[in-house]
Design an enzyme around this catalytic site. Structure first.
Site, mmCIF file in Angstrom:
data_model
loop_
_atom_site.group_PDB
_atom_site.id
_atom_site.type_symbol
_atom_site.label_atom_id
_atom_site.label_comp_id
_atom_site.label_asym_id
_atom_site.label_seq_id
_atom_site.Cartn_x
_atom_site.Cartn_y
_atom_site.Cartn_z
ATOM 1 N N ASN A 147 12.394 -14.516 -2.362
ATOM 2 C CA ASN A 147 12.014 -14.167 -0.819
ATOM 3 C C ASN A 147 13.102 -14.339 -0.104
ATOM 4 O OD1 ASN A 147 9.874 -13.010 0.531
ATOM 5 N ND2 ASN A 147 9.664 -14.889 1.600
ATOM 6 N N HIS A 166 -4.687 -4.612 -2.114
ATOM 7 C CA HIS A 166 -5.015 -4.105 -0.613
ATOM 8 C C HIS A 166 -5.004 -2.697 -0.648
ATOM 9 C CE1 HIS A 166 -3.259 -8.251 0.997
ATOM 10 N NE2 HIS A 166 -4.311 -8.270 0.321
ATOM 11 N N ILE A 225 16.374 -9.255 -2.017
ATOM 12 C CA ILE A 225 15.741 -8.942 -3.258
ATOM 13 C C ILE A 225 16.419 -8.021 -4.111
ATOM 14 C CG2 ILE A 225 13.458 -8.183 -4.135
ATOM 15 C CD1 ILE A 225 12.048 -9.594 -1.570
ATOM 16 N N SER A 282 6.759 -12.110 -0.987
ATOM 17 C CA SER A 282 5.573 -12.234 -0.318
ATOM 18 C C SER A 282 5.567 -13.240 0.608
ATOM 19 C CB SER A 282 4.512 -12.310 -1.219
ATOM 20 O OG SER A 282 3.303 -12.571 -0.618
ATOM 21 N N ILE A 296 0.533 -1.129 0.058
ATOM 22 C CA ILE A 296 0.015 0.030 0.013
ATOM 23 C C ILE A 296 0.911 1.418 -0.023
ATOM 24 C CG2 ILE A 296 -1.866 -1.187 1.262
ATOM 25 C CD1 ILE A 296 -1.147 0.023 3.863
ATOM 26 N N CYS A 303 -17.498 12.983 4.614
ATOM 27 C CA CYS A 303 -17.570 13.634 3.076
ATOM 28 C C CYS A 303 -18.275 14.652 3.018
ATOM 29 C CB CYS A 303 -18.453 12.351 2.152
ATOM 30 S SG CYS A 303 -18.328 12.985 0.543
ATOM 31 N N CYS A 353 -20.086 7.389 -1.398
ATOM 32 C CA CYS A 353 -20.128 7.925 -2.834
ATOM 33 C C CYS A 353 -18.722 7.823 -3.597
ATOM 34 C CB CYS A 353 -20.927 9.298 -2.857
ATOM 35 S SG CYS A 353 -19.355 10.853 -2.118
#
Length: 254
Positions: free
Chosen positions: A226, A127, A244, A201, A109, A160, A138
């Site tokens: 990994n 995610h 990595i 992951s 994220i 909102c 909305c």
């Protein structure tokens, strides 16, 4: 399954696999961003070992939970803003630019893939993203600065300005439904790839962790990159263990 831990061997194999692929998919988890200074969630010392997650139902029901969720988002914003994409992020961006990688499916994220140069339309964020917010009713967007100002002024979680609904960071909390569009995009990408790179992951969070196995079932070569073993190593064609960033550094396009 072949496990490779020697760096030069892992680099060579990774280069061969990527160069021979016609349509590769990259799937990333928290491990790719730890080398940029962002702690992961599930490892010892990770975020969930220090604080309990806030469930979506609690966010809806409790003003206290909403304010705590926002407090954490503001802290994460500072952390993410200070982080810099590392060699693996930059290498993936280069592979997308070259056309070898068609899509980047991510559980992260932090927005580092976009900041490394991957176009937004090539990133599938399963995610969500912790750099923006929207109304749950909305969908109207709200910037974090505006949300913070509303909290300071009204001493409650932001509402909102269009419909009065609850505003929440665009992050999928525990118990919240997965985003339909992103899941469908990921499913299409998985069906069409011939190389699937699962990078950083733990492969324990479903339904996202089902994509590597789905790619394998559709005939793709499955490679897991990994630091630590995963539950899906036995299903992979190749397992590369180690840093990595170091493994991907030779693929970086400057």
């Amino acid at each position: 399954m072949a496990v490779v831990e020697e760096l030069s061997e892992a680099r060579a194999l990774l280069g061969e696999l990527v160069s021979s692929a016609s349509r590769a998919i990259v799937f990333t988890g928290a491990g790719i961003s730890t080398e940029s200074g962002i702690p992961d969630f599930r490892s010892p010392g990770g975020i969930w070992s220090r604080m309990e997650p806030i469930y979506f139902d609690d966010f809806l029901a409790s003003e206290e939970a909403r304010l705590e969720d926002w407090r954490r988002r503001f802290e994460m914003r500072k952390l993410f803003a200070e982080a810099v994409p590392n060699a693996a992020h930059r290498a993936i961006a280069g592979l997308v630019d070259s056309g070898i990688v068609s899509d980047v499916i991510t559980q992260n994220i932090d927005g580092l893939h976009q900041r490394s140069g991957v176009p937004q339309e090539r990133v599938i964020e399963l995610h969500g993203n912790a750099t923006s917010a929207a109304c749950l009713d909305c969908g109207h967007g709200m910037g974090f600065d505006d949300a913070e100002a509303l909290i300071e002024r009204e001493a409650r979680a932001p509402r909102c300005g269009i419909c009065g609904g609850l505003v929440k960071a665009r992050v999928i909390n525990f118990g919240q439904a997965m985003p339909i569009d992103e899941m469908e995009r990921a499913e299409r990408a998985v069906r069409d790839c011939d190389l699937f790179l699962a990078i950083g992951s733990s492969l324990v969070v479903y339904p996202a962790a089902g994509f590597p196995l789905a790619a394998k079932a559709h005939g793709a070569t499955l490679v897991i990159v990994n630091r630590d073993p995963t539950d899906q190593d036995d299903a992979a064609d190749h397992v590369l263990r180690g840093s990595i960033g170091a493994m991907f550094e030779p693929l970086t396009v400057s």
